[in-house]
Each structure stands twice: as structure tokens, then as C-alpha cells.
Design a protein around this motif. Structure first.
Motif, PDB file in Angstrom:
ATOM      1  N   MET A  14       3.411   1.289  -3.280  1.00  0.00           N
ATOM      2  CA  MET A  14       2.781   1.602  -4.559  1.00  0.00           C
ATOM      3  C   MET A  14       2.335   3.060  -4.607  1.00  0.00           C
ATOM      4  O   MET A  14       2.470   3.722  -5.637  1.00  0.00           O
ATOM      5  CB  MET A  14       1.588   0.666  -4.785  1.00  0.00           C
ATOM      6  N   LEU A  15       1.821   3.574  -3.500  1.00  0.00           N
ATOM      7  CA  LEU A  15       1.375   4.969  -3.470  1.00  0.00           C
ATOM      8  C   LEU A  15       2.548   5.923  -3.653  1.00  0.00           C
ATOM      9  O   LEU A  15       2.529   6.799  -4.529  1.00  0.00           O
ATOM     10  CB  LEU A  15       0.660   5.244  -2.153  1.00  0.00           C
ATOM     11  N   ILE A  16       3.578   5.759  -2.845  1.00  0.00           N
ATOM     12  CA  ILE A  16       4.718   6.680  -2.905  1.00  0.00           C
ATOM     13  C   ILE A  16       5.505   6.502  -4.194  1.00  0.00           C
ATOM     14  O   ILE A  16       5.905   7.481  -4.844  1.00  0.00           O
ATOM     15  CB  ILE A  16       5.619   6.470  -1.668  1.00  0.00           C
ATOM     16  N   GLY A  17       5.739   5.250  -4.600  1.00  0.00           N
ATOM     17  CA  GLY A  17       6.501   5.008  -5.823  1.00  0.00           C
ATOM     18  C   GLY A  17       5.796   5.504  -7.066  1.00  0.00           C
ATOM     19  O   GLY A  17       6.429   6.066  -7.967  1.00  0.00           O
ATOM     20  N   ALA A  18       4.479   5.317  -7.132  1.00  0.00           N
ATOM     21  CA  ALA A  18       3.733   5.771  -8.301  1.00  0.00           C
ATOM     22  C   ALA A  18       3.735   7.295  -8.407  1.00  0.00           C
ATOM     23  O   ALA A  18       3.918   7.857  -9.492  1.00  0.00           O
ATOM     24  CB  ALA A  18       2.298   5.241  -8.234  1.00  0.00           C
ATOM     25  N   VAL A  19       3.548   7.972  -7.285  1.00  0.00           N
ATOM     26  CA  VAL A  19       3.569   9.444  -7.302  1.00  0.00           C
ATOM     27  C   VAL A  19       4.948   9.959  -7.684  1.00  0.00           C
ATOM     28  O   VAL A  19       5.086  10.870  -8.512  1.00  0.00           O
ATOM     29  CB  VAL A  19       3.141   9.992  -5.922  1.00  0.00           C
ATOM     30  N   ALA A  20       6.002   9.357  -7.104  1.00  0.00           N
ATOM     31  CA  ALA A  20       7.364   9.816  -7.406  1.00  0.00           C
ATOM     32  C   ALA A  20       7.722   9.595  -8.869  1.00  0.00           C
ATOM     33  O   ALA A  20       8.298  10.471  -9.528  1.00  0.00           O
ATOM     34  CB  ALA A  20       8.361   9.087  -6.502  1.00  0.00           C
ATOM     35  N   GLY A  21       7.379   8.437  -9.416  1.00  0.00           N
ATOM     36  CA  GLY A  21       7.752   8.132 -10.793  1.00  0.00           C
ATOM     37  C   GLY A  21       6.924   8.860 -11.830  1.00  0.00           C
ATOM     38  O   GLY A  21       7.443   9.245 -12.881  1.00  0.00           O
ATOM     39  N   TYR A  22       5.654   9.071 -11.555  1.00  0.00           N
ATOM     40  CA  TYR A  22       4.787   9.689 -12.559  1.00  0.00           C
ATOM     41  C   TYR A  22       4.880  11.209 -12.538  1.00  0.00           C
ATOM     42  O   TYR A  22       4.948  11.842 -13.585  1.00  0.00           O
ATOM     43  CB  TYR A  22       3.342   9.254 -12.340  1.00  0.00           C
ATOM     44  N   VAL A  23       4.885  11.799 -11.343  1.00  0.00           N
ATOM     45  CA  VAL A  23       4.908  13.262 -11.246  1.00  0.00           C
ATOM     46  C   VAL A  23       6.298  13.802 -11.557  1.00  0.00           C
ATOM     47  O   VAL A  23       6.466  14.774 -12.307  1.00  0.00           O
ATOM     48  CB  VAL A  23       4.445  13.706  -9.839  1.00  0.00           C
ATOM     49  N   GLY A  24       7.333  13.189 -10.958  1.00  0.00           N
ATOM     50  CA  GLY A  24       8.697  13.635 -11.204  1.00  0.00           C
ATOM     51  C   GLY A  24       8.992  14.980 -10.547  1.00  0.00           C
ATOM     52  O   GLY A  24       8.279  15.438  -9.643  1.00  0.00           O
ATOM     53  N   GLY A  25      10.055  15.637 -11.009  1.00  0.00           N
ATOM     54  CA  GLY A  25      10.403  16.960 -10.507  1.00  0.00           C
ATOM     55  C   GLY A  25      10.807  16.954  -9.048  1.00  0.00           C
ATOM     56  O   GLY A  25      11.409  16.008  -8.540  1.00  0.00           O
ATOM     57  N   TRP A  26      10.440  18.025  -8.341  1.00  0.00           N
ATOM     58  CA  TRP A  26      10.833  18.157  -6.939  1.00  0.00           C
ATOM     59  C   TRP A  26      10.123  17.135  -6.055  1.00  0.00           C
ATOM     60  O   TRP A  26      10.661  16.723  -5.019  1.00  0.00           O
ATOM     61  CB  TRP A  26      10.551  19.577  -6.450  1.00  0.00           C
TER      62      TRP A  26
ATOM     63  N   THR B 128       0.829  -1.209   0.000  1.00  0.00           N
ATOM     64  CA  THR B 128       0.000   0.000   0.000  1.00  0.00           C
ATOM     65  C   THR B 128       0.862   1.259   0.000  1.00  0.00           C
ATOM     66  O   THR B 128       0.692   2.152  -0.848  1.00  0.00           O
ATOM     67  CB  THR B 128      -0.935   0.000   1.217  1.00  0.00           C
ATOM     68  N   LEU B 129       1.801   1.345   0.950  1.00  0.00           N
ATOM     69  CA  LEU B 129       2.667   2.521   1.021  1.00  0.00           C
ATOM     70  C   LEU B 129       3.602   2.609  -0.177  1.00  0.00           C
ATOM     71  O   LEU B 129       3.803   3.680  -0.767  1.00  0.00           O
ATOM     72  CB  LEU B 129       3.482   2.483   2.313  1.00  0.00           C
TER      73      LEU B 129
ATOM     74  N   MET C  86       9.336  -2.217   5.180  1.00  0.00           N
ATOM     75  CA  MET C  86       9.555  -2.901   3.898  1.00  0.00           C
ATOM     76  C   MET C  86       8.947  -2.184   2.697  1.00  0.00           C
ATOM     77  O   MET C  86       9.024  -2.691   1.584  1.00  0.00           O
ATOM     78  CB  MET C  86       8.990  -4.324   3.974  1.00  0.00           C
ATOM     79  N   TRP C  87       8.373  -1.004   2.902  1.00  0.00           N
ATOM     80  CA  TRP C  87       7.722  -0.332   1.790  1.00  0.00           C
ATOM     81  C   TRP C  87       8.725   0.273   0.811  1.00  0.00           C
ATOM     82  O   TRP C  87       8.385   0.510  -0.360  1.00  0.00           O
ATOM     83  CB  TRP C  87       6.782   0.758   2.300  1.00  0.00           C
ATOM     84  N   VAL C  88       9.946   0.512   1.243  1.00  0.00           N
ATOM     85  CA  VAL C  88      10.931   1.156   0.366  1.00  0.00           C
ATOM     86  C   VAL C  88      11.251   0.273  -0.832  1.00  0.00           C
ATOM     87  O   VAL C  88      11.399   0.763  -1.961  1.00  0.00           O
ATOM     88  CB  VAL C  88      12.211   1.492   1.157  1.00  0.00           C
ATOM     89  N   ASP C  89      11.371  -1.035  -0.615  1.00  0.00           N
ATOM     90  CA  ASP C  89      11.648  -1.938  -1.735  1.00  0.00           C
ATOM     91  C   ASP C  89      10.567  -1.833  -2.803  1.00  0.00           C
ATOM     92  O   ASP C  89      10.861  -1.756  -4.002  1.00  0.00           O
ATOM     93  CB  ASP C  89      11.727  -3.382  -1.230  1.00  0.00           C
ATOM     94  N   VAL C  90       9.312  -1.830  -2.371  1.00  0.00           N
ATOM     95  CA  VAL C  90       8.205  -1.729  -3.320  1.00  0.00           C
ATOM     96  C   VAL C  90       8.212  -0.374  -4.009  1.00  0.00           C
ATOM     97  O   VAL C  90       8.022  -0.277  -5.229  1.00  0.00           O
ATOM     98  CB  VAL C  90       6.860  -1.960  -2.587  1.00  0.00           C
ATOM     99  N   ALA C  91       8.444   0.697  -3.252  1.00  0.00           N
ATOM    100  CA  ALA C  91       8.426   2.042  -3.826  1.00  0.00           C
ATOM    101  C   ALA C  91       9.505   2.218  -4.888  1.00  0.00           C
ATOM    102  O   ALA C  91       9.257   2.829  -5.942  1.00  0.00           O
ATOM    103  CB  ALA C  91       8.602   3.083  -2.710  1.00  0.00           C
TER     104      ALA C  91
END
Length: 236
Positions: A49-61, A46-47, A105-110
Motif C-alpha cells: 500500500m505504501l509503495i503502490g500509493a506513492v507510485a500511483g499518486y505522485v507519478g513521473g520519475w 504495509t509495503l 508478496m508485496w508486489v501484488d498489493v503494490a
């Protein structure tokens, strides 16, 4: 009359130092290990996928800030982070261990989701979705995340196995599941204290073998599911 009051029982794997049936404790310990693996995987997915998807799709700062957060959490040893979370919650027990292990363990998924998102966001079907005016949340949830099924299955099963090992280590140190709960790590500790006696090796070997077999089975399951669900795998 005395013979009628005597109850004869057979303990197939013997008993521990307190006279408790080892087979029953091993079976009940499976419930704790599977439970902590499931909760840890759900929290990490849950954590992550949420954080990784936002970081990868939005990008930038936004990507830079979230990557900095991932790097900080990544640099802290998992067992130390679990101990810190347990102390912060001021509690020891089954559910505290469940939550604490999951939050480490959420960092691996993110990181996996972010990497996949960076490569998929430039694909043609994503550009077509943008042209059609689809909202970003729908693009991520309905079109991008389903294309990461293979890697997410592998990382989820890997985290499942790692959570079982981490919980066993914490229970061995007395920081996880507390007695009299039949945790495998706690059982290894009890057997370790009796090493040098006739039953010490047996009481240590049984839960250790159970941990090894369960971790191996989930690793093999993850590899099989990856091959089955990966769309890039050629059909035989």
C-alpha cells in the motif's frame, strides 16, 4: 498391579513414525499456517500500500523507479526469493519463514494499489480535496485507500492462501519451519518418505487435505468479503 500402570489411549487419526498423535500435530500445524499467513499479509499490505500509493499518486520519475523495482521483484520466483532471504538472514525457523514469505508478496498489493490510484486520483472528490488544500498524505490515507477496500480484501486473502502454500513447500524441502515443529509441509514430507508402507499414504493425505481445505476456505472468504464490501455491488 501391572494393569494399574498400563495407560490406554485412543489416537483417532493414528500416529506418525515417531509415535506422535497425528490429530494433535494437525491442530498445532493450523496455528503455524494461520500465523505465517497473517504475518505475510500484514507485511505485504504495509509495503504494497505504501509503495503502490506513492507510485500511483505522485507519478513521473518516482512511478518509473518504483515500477522498475516491482518488475525486478516480480521476475524472481517467489520460492527462490524466500530462499535468498532466509540465507541472507542466516537463519531457519518459524519467524524467519514468516518474514521471508511476507517480503515476497508485496508486489501484488503494490500493483493493484497503483492501478486503482491512477484511476481514482482524477476523480472529482480528489480535485475538491486539492482545492481545499488537504495534504497529499491525508488525501491518500483518508479518501483514496478506503475506496480500494474490495480489491485489497481479495488480494489479501489470496496472499494469505499463497503464503500457506509457499510455507508448506518450503517446509517440505526442509527450508522452512524446522522439526519438531508440526508444520503441515514437514508432515507431508515425513509421510512421503514412508510411501510404499501401510501408513505412508495416510500420513501424506491428512496434512495435504488440511492444506487444501484451508486454502480453499480463504479463497471463498475473499470472494464473499469482496461482494459484501464493494460499494459498486448492487443491493438485493
Amino acid at each position: 498391579m501391572e494393569n494399574e500402570r498400563i495407560i490406554h489411549r485412543t489416537y483417532w487419526l493414528g500416529t506418525d513414525k515417531s509415535g506422535r498423535d497425528m490429530l494433535s500435530r494437525l491442530l498445532l500445524g493450523t496455528r503455524i499456517s494461520l500465523g505465517i499467513g497473517l504475518v505475510a499479509v500484514l507485511i505485504s499490505l504495509t509495503l504494497g500500500m505504501l509503495i503502490g500509493a506513492v507510485a500511483g499518486y505522485v507519478g513521473g520519475w518516482v512511478d518509473s523507479v518504483l515500477m522498475g523495482l516491482m518488475t525486478v521483484v516480480w521476475s524472481i520466483p517467489g520460492i527462490m526469493l524466500v530462499i535468498a532471504i532466509s540465507l541472507a538472514l542466516d537463519s531457519k525457523g518459524v519467524w524467519t519463514s514468516f518474514v521471508a514469505v511476507g517480503l515476497t508478496m508485496w508486489v501484488d498489493v503494490a500493483r493493484v494499489v497503483r492501478g486503482q490510484m491512477l484511476s481514482l486520483r482524477e476523480k472529482t472528490f480528489v480535485e475538491a480535496g486539492r482545492v481545499l488544500g488537504l495534504p497529499q498524505s491525508r488525501l491518500i490515507a483518508r479518501h483514496l485507500l478506503p475506496n480500494m477496500t474490495g480489491p485489497l480484501i481479495v488480494i489479501a486473502t489470496s496472499n494469505f492462501a499463497a503464503a500457506i502454500l509457499l510455507e508448506a513447500g518450503l517446509s517440505f524441502l526442509g527450508l522452512g519451519v524446522q522439526p519438531p515443529a508440526p508444520s503441515w509441509g514437514l508432515m507431508v514430507n515425513e509421510g512421503f518418505q514412508l510411501l510404499g508402507t501401510e501408513a505412508g499414504l495416510w500420513l501424506t493425505l491428512l496434512p495435504g487435505l488440511a492444506i487444501s481445505l484451508l486454502v480453499l476456505s480463504f479463497n471463498l472468504l475473499g470472494n464473499g468479503l469482496r461482494d459484501a464490501y464493494d460499494p459498486k455491488t448492487p443491493l438485493s
